[in-house]
Design a protein around this motif. Sequence first.
Motif, mmCIF file in Angstrom:
data_model
loop_
_atom_site.group_PDB
_atom_site.id
_atom_site.type_symbol
_atom_site.label_atom_id
_atom_site.label_comp_id
_atom_site.label_asym_id
_atom_site.label_seq_id
_atom_site.Cartn_x
_atom_site.Cartn_y
_atom_site.Cartn_z
ATOM 1 N N LEU A 122 0.848 -1.180 0.000
ATOM 2 C CA LEU A 122 0.000 0.000 0.000
ATOM 3 C C LEU A 122 0.888 1.236 0.000
ATOM 4 N N ALA A 123 0.509 2.242 -0.778
ATOM 5 C CA ALA A 123 1.247 3.500 -0.777
ATOM 6 C C ALA A 123 1.092 4.185 0.580
ATOM 7 N N THR A 124 2.158 4.808 1.033
ATOM 8 C CA THR A 124 2.103 5.620 2.252
ATOM 9 C C THR A 124 1.667 7.035 1.870
ATOM 10 N N LYS A 125 1.404 7.842 2.870
ATOM 11 C CA LYS A 125 1.058 9.241 2.601
ATOM 12 C C LYS A 125 2.201 9.920 1.846
ATOM 13 N N LYS A 126 3.425 9.666 2.280
ATOM 14 C CA LYS A 126 4.603 10.217 1.604
ATOM 15 C C LYS A 126 4.637 9.767 0.142
ATOM 16 N N GLY A 127 4.319 8.483 -0.080
ATOM 17 C CA GLY A 127 4.305 7.947 -1.436
ATOM 18 C C GLY A 127 3.241 8.578 -2.298
ATOM 19 N N LEU A 128 2.068 8.766 -1.733
ATOM 20 C CA LEU A 128 0.967 9.401 -2.485
ATOM 21 C C LEU A 128 1.316 10.833 -2.846
ATOM 22 N N MET A 129 1.933 11.530 -1.908
ATOM 23 C CA MET A 129 2.329 12.915 -2.162
ATOM 24 C C MET A 129 3.377 12.965 -3.281
ATOM 25 N N ALA A 130 4.346 12.079 -3.235
ATOM 26 C CA ALA A 130 5.390 12.037 -4.272
ATOM 27 C C ALA A 130 4.785 11.668 -5.628
ATOM 28 N N HIS A 131 3.869 10.739 -5.635
ATOM 29 C CA HIS A 131 3.233 10.276 -6.870
ATOM 30 C C HIS A 131 2.382 11.371 -7.489
ATOM 31 N N ASN A 132 1.710 12.128 -6.671
ATOM 32 C CA ASN A 132 0.790 13.151 -7.173
ATOM 33 C C ASN A 132 1.455 14.473 -7.518
ATOM 34 N N THR A 133 2.727 14.633 -7.198
ATOM 35 C CA THR A 133 3.408 15.888 -7.512
ATOM 36 C C THR A 133 4.218 15.787 -8.797
ATOM 37 N N LEU A 134 4.166 14.643 -9.451
ATOM 38 C CA LEU A 134 4.921 14.481 -10.711
ATOM 39 C C LEU A 134 4.050 14.800 -11.892
#
Length: 83
Positions: free
Chosen positions: A71-83
């Motif tokens: 599962l993506a972490t909050k940090k991962g979701l933030m990194a994924h959505n800022t690209l």
Amino acid sequence: MTDQEFEVMDELYFVQPFEYLATALGWEEQTILATLAGLYENGLIKCLKTPDEECFHQVDVKKEGKTMFFLATKKGLMAHNTL
């Protein structure tokens, strides 16, 4: 984040087993495991034993990954959505 990492993150907005990732991505298992390991080491995903049981110990994703859920972490979701 590499293109491969981005593609894996696309699949991890919800808890997913390794088998799902293998089917959805269609990559070699070792490629998926290596990508998951990199994401895990950077804190972008978390590993789970079952869909409801997170692993709180250090996981060797390359060895144990085929039996795990991710599962993506909050940090991962933030990194994924800022690209």
